[in-house]
Design an enzyme around this catalytic site. Structure first.
Site, PDB file in Angstrom:
ATOM      1  N   SER A 260      -9.866   1.503   2.633  1.00  0.00           N
ATOM      2  CA  SER A 260      -8.973   2.754   1.709  1.00  0.00           C
ATOM      3  C   SER A 260      -8.018   2.146   1.630  1.00  0.00           C
ATOM      4  CB  SER A 260      -8.190   3.834   2.619  1.00  0.00           C
ATOM      5  OG  SER A 260      -6.928   3.260   4.065  1.00  0.00           O
TER       6      SER A 260
ATOM      7  N   SER B 107      -9.600  -0.495   7.483  1.00  0.00           N
ATOM      8  CA  SER B 107      -9.453  -0.505   6.132  1.00  0.00           C
ATOM      9  C   SER B 107      -8.542  -1.425   4.903  1.00  0.00           C
ATOM     10  CB  SER B 107      -7.842   1.325   5.700  1.00  0.00           C
ATOM     11  OG  SER B 107      -9.214   1.955   5.677  1.00  0.00           O
TER      12      SER B 107
ATOM     13  N   LYS C  38       1.464  -1.022   0.118  1.00  0.00           N
ATOM     14  CA  LYS C  38       0.272  -0.425  -0.031  1.00  0.00           C
ATOM     15  C   LYS C  38       1.247   1.252   0.072  1.00  0.00           C
ATOM     16  CE  LYS C  38      -4.146   1.789   2.466  1.00  0.00           C
ATOM     17  NZ  LYS C  38      -4.658   1.803   3.942  1.00  0.00           N
TER      18      LYS C  38
END
Lengths: 485, 95
Positions: free
Chosen positions: A151, A175, A76
């Site tokens: 996210s 997330s 990420k």
């Protein structure tokens, strides 16, 4: 090969059925072909990835063995990576190249994993749909008109589309689990403090926790083995003995007590999600588990408490983005204050600004007690609810999200409606518990996630509960149509 | 509790974020919606409840008072928007 587990990939590499360079090339080619549609990656570096793969092949050739050696991975874009861009999904850091690696990045590199690139994400991890990234929204591979969740939506979409076998994510209010649910994956948020936050760009420090995302619980256990561990550079990192998170995977579930919180099965859940979760519970009973009703009476307060605490911490953490030492700086300004104000107005997107403003307000003189202190007191009530519930059960199970993936723009106009997407996941972060989401069926062709919540530090037990279910079902092996090799 | 336009300007200034006149009304509306949403916390009886700042009880660790990090000044200066002679450049603060 694209649907193989990490163990199968490791075996193929060890038996020389494929080299790491070939495996890396296979996934890089898929990224090249499919990423223009999905937008799951912000940064891809073929040469760097192949160079890492060549190094892994040299180690494999020298007889070195390790569970993850030579297997491709994506991070990420919230994890700092030396020599790779780290944007955190923001214009503020659009050209930022970190001078150091995050602890998680170091650990995965030490395990021999091959970094393919950096995954798209909601700006500064603020969002439940991946619509707030400066680099554009990520598409859900199951339905391109729908969000992948946020996210860590880039990581989730990348694995769901088989652009990479595994990825890292972070979970501040859900997330990792929410995008895992919406994309049909397995995602694990560890106990707060088990994985170091060093080099993970901070959003809400008392809630943020990095963790693995992959296709199965077994894969997540292998990844967590590599990610977890004490790090003196993170003051909240817990100094605990190393664990093998795969150790309990195959234990029988006979005698397991599953707690069902009535608050997670009320109104607001779609019929399809309810049916999939109930079918999963029936499967658990068939595997020897029993279910018991538990209560989390303050769980309805978790979202409002979170939207005081998280913005408060964000307003403090994001004060560092001022255009002085790194990141974006406005081109024109008259004085220092105007430089700050213009830089931050230009560099941050609307959701980030909204949360900074709320956080600034709730921490401001005269309002601290009424908002921030109150929310921290409610947080303790929520954590105590879990402690009481775990007195009568081994794990808590419920839905991960109230509905499957929603359409782009469906909740964008109303921040509060968007915040309620994480209604079942947020309490876990406030309490610091470990939890995961595993696929348990479909609702109108879209994946449904089952959430398993365990007591503090009971990751191995939680992974056992998830793995035994995945041995009895094949939801985690399904992949979106049209993306086959 | 409802924020006035002046409140929004004051908060934006404290947060060091410029908000244009065009953005102000929508920002105020959204902030008020969020504050109305979190207002439900006020109804909870929290008398005697110790605030929970961290999810897991942690004790601030101390380390030996010795230098452990190498000097990486050049690396950190290289990513600054503007720097000169090992210093970050910002607009003049003191006349």
């Amino acid at each position: 090969m694209i649907n193989s587990s990490l163990q199968e990939l490791a075996a193929a590499l060890a038996e020389k059925k494929i080299s790491s360079v070939e495996l890396t090339t296979l996934f890089l080619d898929r990224i090249e072909k499919l990423n223009p549609t999905l937008n799951a990656f912000i940064t891809i570096d073929r040469e760097k990835a192949l160079s890492l793969a060549r190094a892994a092949d040299a180690k494999l050739g020298a007889g070195e063995t390790a569970p993850l050696l030579g297997i491709p991975l994506a991070h990420k874009d919230i994890f700092c990576t030396q020599g790779w861009r780290t944007t955190c999904g923001s214009k503020m850091l659009a050209n930022f190249v970190s001078p150091y690696d995050a602890h998680v990045v170091e650990k995965m590199a030490a395990a021999g994993m091959v970094l393919l690139g950096k995954c798209n994400m909601d700006e500064f991890a603020m969002g439940s749909s991946n619509e707030t990234s400066f680099f554009g929204p990520v598409k859900n591979p199951w339905d391109l008109a729908r969000v992948p969740g946020g996210s860590s939506g880039g990581s989730a979409a990348a694995i769901a589309a088989r652009l990479v076998p595994a990825a890292t994510g972070t979970d501040t209010g859900g997330s990792i689990r929410q995008p895992a649910a919406l994309c049909g994956l397995t995602g694990l948020k560890p106990t707060y403090g088990v994985v170091s936050r060093f080099g993970m760009i901070a959003f809400a420090s008392s809630l943020d926790q990095g963790g693995p995302m992959a296709k199965s619980a077994e894969d997540c256990a292998l990844l967590l083995n590599a990610m977890a561990g004490f790090d003196a550079r993170d003051s909240t990192s817990l100094d605990r003995p190393a664990e093998d998170y795969t150790r309990d995977l195959n234990k029988p579930l006979a005698g397991l007590k599953i707690g069902l919180p009535q608050e997670f099965f009320g109104a607001g859940m779609s019929t399809g999600v309810r049916a999939a979760v109930e079918a999963a519970l029936a499967e658990y009973r068939r595997l020897g588990a029993t279910t018991v009703e538990v209560s989390l009476p303050n769980s309805n307060l978790s979202v409002p408490a979170y939207y005081v605490i998280a913005p408060a911490e964000a307003s403090s953490n994001l004060a560092r983005f001022d255009g002085v030492r790194y990141g974006h700086r406005a081109a024109e300004y008259r004085d220092l204050i105007e430089m700050y104000e213009k830089t931050r107005a230009e560099g941050f997107g609307p959701e980030v600004k909204r949360r900074i403003l709320i956080g600034t307000y709730v921490l401001s003189h005269g309002y601290y007690d009424a908002y921030y202190l109150k929310a921290q007191q409610v947080r303790r009530l929520i954590a105590e609810d879990f402690r009481a519930a775990f007195a009568s059960c081994d794990v808590i199970i419920g839905p991960t999200t109230p509905t499957p993936a929603f359409r782009f723009g469906e909740k964008g106009a109303d921040p509060v409606q968007m915040y309620l997407s994480d209604i079942y996941t947020i309490a876990v972060n406030l309490a610091g518990l470990p939890a995961m989401s595993i696929p348990c069926g479909f609702d109108e062709g879209l994946p449904v996630g089952l959430q398993i919540i365990a007591p503090w530090f009971a990751e191995a037990k939680m992974l056992n509960v998830a793995h035994r279910y995945q041995q009895a079902t094949d939801w985690h092996r399904r992949m979106p149509a049209g993306l086959e090799e | 509790m409802s924020l006035s336009p002046d409140d929004v300007s004051r908060i934006a200034h404290l947060a060091r974020i410029e908000i244009s006149a065009a953005e102000s009304a929508q920002t105020r509306e959204q902030l008020n919606a969020i504050l109305a949403f979190v207002e439900q916390l006020q109804a909870v009886d929290t008398a005697g409840i110790v605030p929970m700042a961290h999810a897991v009880d942690v004790v601030q660790r101390l380390r030996e008072d010795r230098v452990t990090e190498p000097d990486r000044r050049d690396d950190f200066m290289a990513i600054a928007p503007e720097s000169e002679a090992g210093l970050y450049l910002v607009p003049k603060v003191i006349e």
